[in-house]
Write a protein that holds these residues in place. Structure first.
Motif, PDB file in Angstrom:
ATOM      1  N   ALA A 242       0.846  -1.246  -0.075  1.00 51.67           N
ATOM      2  CA  ALA A 242      -0.106  -0.012  -0.108  1.00 51.67           C
ATOM      3  C   ALA A 242       0.882   1.320   0.067  1.00 51.67           C
ATOM      4  N   ILE A 243       1.845   1.189   0.908  1.00 52.08           N
ATOM      5  CA  ILE A 243       2.841   2.505   0.863  1.00 52.08           C
ATOM      6  C   ILE A 243       3.423   2.520  -0.510  1.00 52.08           C
ATOM      7  N   ILE A 244       4.267   1.431  -1.144  1.00 49.75           N
ATOM      8  CA  ILE A 244       4.912   1.540  -2.373  1.00 49.75           C
ATOM      9  C   ILE A 244       3.997   2.232  -3.480  1.00 49.75           C
ATOM     10  N   ALA A 245       2.851   1.561  -3.494  1.00 42.07           N
ATOM     11  CA  ALA A 245       2.091   1.920  -4.740  1.00 42.07           C
ATOM     12  C   ALA A 245       0.993   2.947  -4.633  1.00 42.07           C
ATOM     13  N   PHE A 246       0.628   3.302  -3.505  1.00 43.96           N
ATOM     14  CA  PHE A 246      -0.812   4.222  -3.351  1.00 43.96           C
ATOM     15  C   PHE A 246      -0.333   5.663  -2.428  1.00 43.96           C
ATOM     16  N   ALA A 358       2.346 -11.484  -2.056  1.00 48.32           N
ATOM     17  CA  ALA A 358       1.627 -10.533  -1.467  1.00 48.32           C
ATOM     18  C   ALA A 358       1.544  -8.982  -2.461  1.00 48.32           C
ATOM     19  N   LEU A 359       2.706  -8.677  -2.920  1.00 42.43           N
ATOM     20  CA  LEU A 359       3.164  -7.618  -3.505  1.00 42.43           C
ATOM     21  C   LEU A 359       2.331  -7.757  -4.764  1.00 42.43           C
ATOM     22  N   GLY A 360       2.391  -8.996  -5.566  1.00 44.15           N
ATOM     23  CA  GLY A 360       2.157  -9.303  -6.990  1.00 44.15           C
ATOM     24  C   GLY A 360       0.475  -9.328  -6.875  1.00 44.15           C
ATOM     25  N   PHE A 361      -0.098  -9.714  -5.937  1.00 45.07           N
ATOM     26  CA  PHE A 361      -1.502  -9.898  -6.014  1.00 45.07           C
ATOM     27  C   PHE A 361      -2.175  -8.929  -5.088  1.00 45.07           C
ATOM     28  N   GLY A 362      -1.524  -8.768  -3.738  1.00 48.45           N
ATOM     29  CA  GLY A 362      -2.518  -7.592  -3.000  1.00 48.45           C
ATOM     30  C   GLY A 362      -2.337  -6.406  -3.510  1.00 48.45           C
ATOM     31  N   SER A 363      -1.305  -6.115  -4.364  1.00 45.91           N
ATOM     32  CA  SER A 363      -1.329  -4.220  -4.545  1.00 45.91           C
ATOM     33  C   SER A 363      -2.430  -4.189  -5.699  1.00 45.91           C
ATOM     34  N   PRO A 364      -2.596  -5.156  -6.814  1.00 46.62           N
ATOM     35  CA  PRO A 364      -3.498  -4.882  -7.760  1.00 46.62           C
ATOM     36  C   PRO A 364      -5.035  -5.040  -6.937  1.00 46.62           C
ATOM     37  N   ALA A 365      -5.124  -5.766  -5.928  1.00 45.53           N
ATOM     38  CA  ALA A 365      -6.288  -5.974  -5.386  1.00 45.53           C
ATOM     39  C   ALA A 365      -6.748  -4.682  -4.560  1.00 45.53           C
ATOM     40  N   LEU A 366      -5.567  -3.999  -4.065  1.00 44.72           N
ATOM     41  CA  LEU A 366      -5.846  -2.663  -3.484  1.00 44.72           C
ATOM     42  C   LEU A 366      -6.319  -1.654  -4.621  1.00 44.72           C
ATOM     43  N   GLY A 367      -5.739  -1.970  -5.711  1.00 46.14           N
ATOM     44  CA  GLY A 367      -6.089  -0.966  -6.834  1.00 46.14           C
ATOM     45  C   GLY A 367      -7.440  -1.126  -6.981  1.00 46.14           C
ATOM     46  N   LEU A 368      -7.894  -2.054  -7.025  1.00 47.49           N
ATOM     47  CA  LEU A 368      -9.550  -2.269  -7.254  1.00 47.49           C
ATOM     48  C   LEU A 368     -10.487  -1.439  -6.326  1.00 47.49           C
ATOM     49  N   VAL A 369      -9.703  -1.478  -5.117  1.00 42.50           N
ATOM     50  CA  VAL A 369     -10.474  -0.892  -3.863  1.00 42.50           C
ATOM     51  C   VAL A 369     -10.400   0.584  -4.190  1.00 42.50           C
ATOM     52  N   ALA A 370      -9.288   1.036  -4.809  1.00 45.82           N
ATOM     53  CA  ALA A 370      -9.224   2.550  -4.886  1.00 45.82           C
ATOM     54  C   ALA A 370     -10.013   3.070  -5.750  1.00 45.82           C
ATOM     55  N   GLY A 371     -10.374   2.016  -7.007  1.00 41.49           N
ATOM     56  CA  GLY A 371     -11.193   2.410  -7.934  1.00 41.49           C
ATOM     57  C   GLY A 371     -12.441   2.373  -7.600  1.00 41.49           C
ATOM     58  N   TRP A 372     -12.854   1.849  -6.703  1.00 40.24           N
ATOM     59  CA  TRP A 372     -14.394   1.606  -6.325  1.00 40.24           C
ATOM     60  C   TRP A 372     -14.649   2.601  -5.293  1.00 40.24           C
ATOM     61  N   THR A 373     -13.744   3.022  -4.356  1.00 41.83           N
ATOM     62  CA  THR A 373     -14.087   3.618  -2.897  1.00 41.83           C
ATOM     63  C   THR A 373     -13.113   4.767  -2.777  1.00 41.83           C
ATOM     64  N   GLY A 374     -12.165   4.983  -3.540  1.00 35.34           N
ATOM     65  CA  GLY A 374     -10.958   5.987  -3.318  1.00 35.34           C
ATOM     66  C   GLY A 374      -9.788   5.666  -2.919  1.00 35.34           C
ATOM     67  N   VAL A 378      -7.758   2.628   0.638  1.00 37.66           N
ATOM     68  CA  VAL A 378      -6.920   1.602   0.370  1.00 37.66           C
ATOM     69  C   VAL A 378      -5.872   1.275   1.775  1.00 37.66           C
ATOM     70  N   PHE A 379      -5.784   2.301   2.400  1.00 35.73           N
ATOM     71  CA  PHE A 379      -4.971   2.037   3.716  1.00 35.73           C
ATOM     72  C   PHE A 379      -6.019   1.419   4.764  1.00 35.73           C
ATOM     73  N   LEU A 380      -7.219   1.839   4.728  1.00 34.84           N
ATOM     74  CA  LEU A 380      -8.001   1.086   5.594  1.00 34.84           C
ATOM     75  C   LEU A 380      -8.304  -0.381   5.364  1.00 34.84           C
ATOM     76  N   ALA A 381      -8.471  -0.566   4.137  1.00 37.42           N
ATOM     77  CA  ALA A 381      -8.399  -2.206   3.548  1.00 37.42           C
ATOM     78  C   ALA A 381      -7.338  -2.775   4.067  1.00 37.42           C
ATOM     79  N   GLY A 382      -5.978  -2.056   3.837  1.00 40.48           N
ATOM     80  CA  GLY A 382      -4.555  -2.657   4.225  1.00 40.48           C
ATOM     81  C   GLY A 382      -4.581  -2.905   5.575  1.00 40.48           C
ATOM     82  N   ALA A 383      -4.958  -1.778   6.343  1.00 40.70           N
ATOM     83  CA  ALA A 383      -4.902  -2.307   8.001  1.00 40.70           C
ATOM     84  C   ALA A 383      -5.711  -3.389   8.318  1.00 40.70           C
ATOM     85  N   ILE A 384      -6.869  -3.577   7.779  1.00 41.95           N
ATOM     86  CA  ILE A 384      -7.626  -4.883   7.967  1.00 41.95           C
ATOM     87  C   ILE A 384      -6.945  -5.992   7.795  1.00 41.95           C
ATOM     88  N   LEU A 385      -6.578  -5.942   6.340  1.00 42.28           N
ATOM     89  CA  LEU A 385      -5.829  -7.434   6.178  1.00 42.28           C
ATOM     90  C   LEU A 385      -4.430  -7.429   6.696  1.00 42.28           C
TER      91      LEU A 385
END
Length: 407
Positions: A242-246, A358-374, A378-385
């Motif tokens: 999350a930190i690296i990508a977003f 984690a970096l290869g699949f988690g980061s794209p998944a967080l990207g989908l979260v960003a596209g849906w909810t801003g 991403v960082f809330l979803a990251g904290a939960i995971l």
């Protein structure tokens, strides 16, 4: 036979005192610091070369960047097996030689700039070789360190060697930008060829450590020993992704500057924490330390989500780095203690593969979260995971390793 060798190593490490881990690991850290510069060099300039120099689209930029990750993931197990059977020093040297060949392919790709698809195909092959080289270098370095200072210092090995890797990536980015400005991608390619060869001169005089003898457990057995710590490491590494990508995108979206501030806060906190507290997983137990620090990491990510300004966001990034700093080494201690002694290289390769996943699949998944909810979400979803790692660390505290059961 293997248990006797392991016990003899432990007696040697106790006899040489507490200073031995530091003095033994410094040369290996220096090798990793220098060798990983070649990966950091390309991080900021590779997209520019592919997009502007070759005139290719963003999909090809992503493909070229991701090919190194894919090769690293595929070669983790191979590099671990090689370190176990042929020796950790040989694994590091093999990685350095492969990296130099990758640099030569970078240079060769420049001969075909007029034919962009040919050029990028050669560049893709070079990136794949560099990914395999990275696996051999870092897995060999971890195995070498464990052989020198013993499994009871596994936390120090993972924390300090990993710290050298992070420092190298941070240093490599500005150096790569400077080289690109002075001589284009050719300068980066030349450095990628020469730096590994110079590093071999540093490796050559270092004493090798013979691989442990004995029957080699199957990959299934080793994977079964490390998969729970590895899964926890994957959950915790979502925060790193999350930190690296977003984080920089969040700063741009909200008009905060400088955009590098959150990553720098993360990296500085991580390095400082590992320097000050890198011994804690060995002293207090890997799962116990991981459980505490993963809660700090989750709190940092949540603070970024709630941050009203750049300072609070940077503090959140710093907390995230401070927390993550000892989660990965702490869980690595658990992986090492559960793995068969004669397959620790394979165990470290398998454990590190969870970070790649984690970096290869988690980061794209967080990207989908960003596209849906801003971006902030991403960082809330990251904290939960990340809290998933806390659950597994708590479970590891309740389930002792095989060696602890025997004692």
């Amino acid at each position: 036979m293997v248990e006797g060798q392991d016990e003899e190593h432990e007696r040697l490490h106790r006899a040489t005192g507490e200073i031995r881990p530091v003095t033994a690991l410094l040369p290996i850290m220096a090798v990793v610091l220098i060798a990983f510069l070649i990966i950091g060099l390309a991080l900021p300039v590779l997209p520019l070369h592919v997009h502007q120099g070759l005139g290719l689209g963003t999909f090809m930029v992503g493909l070229v960047a991701g090919s190194q990750f894919a090769a690293s993931l595929i070669s983790r197990v191979w590099s671990g097996h090689y370190a176990d059977t042929r020796g950790a020093k040989r694994a590091v040297v093999a990685g350095l030689l492969t990296a130099a060949v990758a640099g030569l392919l970078y240079l060769l790709s420049l001969r075909f700039v007029g034919a962009p698809l040919v050029s990028v195909t050669i560049l893709l092959l070079g990136r794949a070789l560099l990914g395999a080289a990275e696996s051999f270098i870092i897995t060999g370095a971890f195995s070498w360190g464990l052989a020198l200072v013993g499994p009871k210092n596994a936390g120090r090995v993972i924390a300090w060697v990993g710290m050298a890797m992070f420092a190298s990536l941070a240093l490599g980015a500005p150096i790569g930008t400077t080289l690109y400005a002075m001589g284009g991608f050719a300068a980066v390619a030349l450095a990628t060829t020469l730096v590994p060869l110079m590093t071999i001169l540093l490796v050559a005089p270092l004493p090798p450590v013979a691989p442990q003898r004995g029957a080699r457990p199957t990959l299934i057995k080793v994977a079964g020993a490390v998969w729970m710590p590895g899964l926890a490491a994957a959950f915790s590494s979502v925060g790193l992704g999350a930190i690296i990508a977003f984080s920089s995108l969040l700063f741009v979206e909200r008009g905060w500057s400088p955009v590098w501030l959150p990553f720098s806060a993360f990296a500085v906190s991580l390095v400082a924490a590992r320097m000050a507290f890198g011994h804690l997983p060995d002293k207090l137990g890997g799962a116990r330390v991981a459980l505490l620090f993963v809660l700090i990491e989750a709190a940092g990510l949540a603070l970024i989500w709630m941050a009203p300004g750049r300072i609070s966001a940077a503090v959140g990034a710093g907390l995230t780095g401070f927390g993550y700093s000892l989660v990965y080494p702490g869980l690595g201690v658990e992986a090492v203690r559960r793995a068969p002694p004669q397959s620790r290289g394979l165990a470290m390769g398998a454990y590190t593969a969870f970070l790649d996943v984690a970096l290869g699949f988690g980061s794209p998944a967080l990207g989908l979260v960003a596209g849906w909810t801003g971006l902030g979400s991403v960082f809330l979803a990251g904290a939960i995971l990340v809290l998933g790692a806390a659950l597994i660390a708590a479970w590891l505290l309740r389930v002792p390793s095989p060696k602890e059961k025997q004692s």
